[in-house]
Design a protein around this motif. Structure first.
Motif, mmCIF file in Angstrom:
data_model
loop_
_atom_site.group_PDB
_atom_site.id
_atom_site.type_symbol
_atom_site.label_atom_id
_atom_site.label_comp_id
_atom_site.label_asym_id
_atom_site.label_seq_id
_atom_site.Cartn_x
_atom_site.Cartn_y
_atom_site.Cartn_z
ATOM 1 N N THR A 1 0.824 -1.205 0.000
ATOM 2 C CA THR A 1 0.000 0.000 0.000
ATOM 3 C C THR A 1 0.858 1.256 0.000
ATOM 4 O O THR A 1 0.593 2.206 -0.748
ATOM 5 C CB THR A 1 -0.933 0.014 1.224
ATOM 6 O OG1 THR A 1 -1.767 -1.146 1.205
ATOM 7 C CG2 THR A 1 -1.813 1.257 1.220
ATOM 8 N N TYR B 1 2.679 1.507 -3.457
ATOM 9 C CA TYR B 1 1.736 1.919 -4.496
ATOM 10 C C TYR B 1 1.385 3.393 -4.358
ATOM 11 O O TYR B 1 1.348 4.134 -5.349
ATOM 12 C CB TYR B 1 0.475 1.065 -4.417
ATOM 13 C CG TYR B 1 -0.719 1.679 -5.106
ATOM 14 C CD1 TYR B 1 -0.794 1.742 -6.499
ATOM 15 C CD2 TYR B 1 -1.780 2.218 -4.370
ATOM 16 C CE1 TYR B 1 -1.879 2.322 -7.134
ATOM 17 C CE2 TYR B 1 -2.859 2.797 -4.994
ATOM 18 C CZ TYR B 1 -2.910 2.849 -6.382
ATOM 19 O OH TYR B 1 -3.983 3.434 -6.999
ATOM 20 N N SER B 2 1.131 3.832 -3.133
ATOM 21 C CA SER B 2 0.747 5.226 -2.915
ATOM 22 C C SER B 2 1.897 6.172 -3.255
ATOM 23 O O SER B 2 1.691 7.214 -3.894
ATOM 24 C CB SER B 2 0.307 5.423 -1.461
ATOM 25 O OG SER B 2 -0.800 4.595 -1.148
ATOM 26 N N SER C 1 2.301 6.278 -7.088
ATOM 27 C CA SER C 1 1.222 7.045 -7.711
ATOM 28 C C SER C 1 1.419 8.538 -7.480
ATOM 29 O O SER C 1 1.235 9.348 -8.400
ATOM 30 C CB SER C 1 -0.141 6.607 -7.162
ATOM 31 O OG SER C 1 -0.402 5.250 -7.464
ATOM 32 N N GLU D 1 -0.548 11.012 -9.761
ATOM 33 C CA GLU D 1 -1.848 10.350 -9.828
ATOM 34 C C GLU D 1 -2.355 10.042 -8.430
ATOM 35 O O GLU D 1 -1.576 9.769 -7.511
ATOM 36 C CB GLU D 1 -1.736 9.054 -10.640
ATOM 37 C CG GLU D 1 -1.270 9.265 -12.068
ATOM 38 C CD GLU D 1 -1.015 7.953 -12.791
ATOM 39 O OE1 GLU D 1 -1.126 6.893 -12.130
ATOM 40 O OE2 GLU D 1 -0.682 7.985 -13.980
ATOM 41 N N ASP E 1 -5.910 5.891 -5.505
ATOM 42 C CA ASP E 1 -7.264 5.585 -5.016
ATOM 43 C C ASP E 1 -7.733 4.184 -5.401
ATOM 44 O O ASP E 1 -8.931 3.938 -5.512
ATOM 45 C CB ASP E 1 -8.257 6.612 -5.561
ATOM 46 C CG ASP E 1 -8.268 6.670 -7.077
ATOM 47 O OD1 ASP E 1 -7.377 6.039 -7.712
ATOM 48 O OD2 ASP E 1 -9.136 7.339 -7.655
ATOM 49 N N GLN E 2 -6.793 3.263 -5.587
ATOM 50 C CA GLN E 2 -7.164 1.904 -5.965
ATOM 51 C C GLN E 2 -6.866 0.886 -4.862
ATOM 52 O O GLN E 2 -6.808 -0.310 -5.132
ATOM 53 C CB GLN E 2 -6.413 1.502 -7.249
ATOM 54 C CG GLN E 2 -6.742 2.369 -8.453
ATOM 55 C CD GLN E 2 -8.218 2.333 -8.810
ATOM 56 O OE1 GLN E 2 -8.830 1.266 -8.864
ATOM 57 N NE2 GLN E 2 -8.804 3.492 -9.046
ATOM 58 N N PRO F 1 -8.041 -1.366 -2.069
ATOM 59 C CA PRO F 1 -9.352 -1.893 -1.659
ATOM 60 C C PRO F 1 -9.746 -1.405 -0.266
ATOM 61 O O PRO F 1 -8.927 -1.359 0.641
ATOM 62 C CB PRO F 1 -9.145 -3.413 -1.683
ATOM 63 C CG PRO F 1 -8.017 -3.629 -2.641
ATOM 64 C CD PRO F 1 -7.114 -2.442 -2.474
ATOM 65 N N SER G 1 -9.248 3.149 0.121
ATOM 66 C CA SER G 1 -9.409 4.294 -0.770
ATOM 67 C C SER G 1 -10.848 4.807 -0.773
ATOM 68 O O SER G 1 -11.095 6.016 -0.742
ATOM 69 C CB SER G 1 -8.984 3.929 -2.193
ATOM 70 O OG SER G 1 -7.591 3.695 -2.251
ATOM 71 N N GLU G 2 -11.784 3.895 -0.808
ATOM 72 C CA GLU G 2 -13.191 4.299 -0.800
ATOM 73 C C GLU G 2 -13.542 4.988 0.510
ATOM 74 O O GLU G 2 -14.240 6.004 0.525
ATOM 75 C CB GLU G 2 -14.080 3.077 -1.003
ATOM 76 C CG GLU G 2 -15.563 3.418 -1.086
ATOM 77 C CD GLU G 2 -16.430 2.198 -1.361
ATOM 78 O OE1 GLU G 2 -17.658 2.339 -1.365
ATOM 79 O OE2 GLU G 2 -15.859 1.097 -1.551
#
Length: 202
Positions: free
Chosen positions: A171, A174-175, A178, A183, A186-187, A189, A192-193
């Motif tokens: 995580t 990836y963050s 991005s 970018e 926000d992907q 799981p 992000s939501e």
């Protein structure tokens, strides 16, 4: 003697009705014959051109908190993965220093929380702060069940601990990647939501 042919009135009436109700030929407007032009990727604005470098940096810094809190979950990885122990040896003094400061984790957590609703910060920075905080909370939850998980077989404890560690590492990587690309990360799981809901639409 040839007899002149005459038109049957009933047939004439039927012909008029058919002509009246027959579907007219489909006329397609000329503008619909051409598909709408779609801008090529080269003409689409790239997000990395719009996000300032300072936002990318400050969007990544909050993940230091879950890195510090999730460091202990990698104990089995440090022992078995080549090179991981050396990297952990470099980071370990910083983690020990952070943990030696009274209430350092709580103060940093609350301090970051205050910025998530700060309209003066960009949405990208606020999103990353919120996602880092949620990741940190997710790392705290397994520790609450340590009295129960300690009763499990060692193999299951290792699997669970490694899983939490790898989730944290992937995580964060990836963050950070991005953010470096400009970018929104926000992907992830669930996290992000939840982070998107917390910071609101703006």
């Amino acid at each position: 003697e040839s007899e002149a042919s005459t038109t049957d009135p009933s047939m004439l009436a039927i012909g008029v009705l058919v002509a009246a109700f027959a579907p007219s030929p489909l006329v397609v407007p000329q503008r619909l014959l051409h598909s709408p032009s779609i801008p090529s990727r080269s003409r689409l604005p790239h997000l990395s051109e719009e996000v300032p470098a300072v936002d990318r940096v400050f969007g990544t810094l909050p993940y230091i908190l879950p890195v510090l809190d999730g460091f202990g979950y990698g104990i089995y990885v440090y022992q078995n993965v080549p090179g991981a122990g050396e990297v952990a040896g470099v980071i370990a003094p910083l983690v020990a220093l952070f943990q030696s400061l009274p209430f350092a984790g709580i103060v940093l957590f609350i301090g970051l929380s205050l910025f998530t609703r700060n309209a003066g910060l960009s949405r990208m920075v606020r999103f990353n702060i919120q996602q880092a905080l949620l990741l940190d909370i997710a790392l705290i939850i397994p520790g609450l069940f340590s009295p129960v998980t300690s009763l499990l077989p060692l193999e299951l404890q290792i699997i669970g601990t490694n899983f939490v560690f790898y989730v944290c590492v992937f995580t964060v990587i990836y963050s950070a990647w991005s953010n470096a690309q400009g970018e929104l990360p926000d992907q992830v799981p669930v996290l992000s939501e939840a982070a998107m809901m917390q910071i609101g639409p703006y």
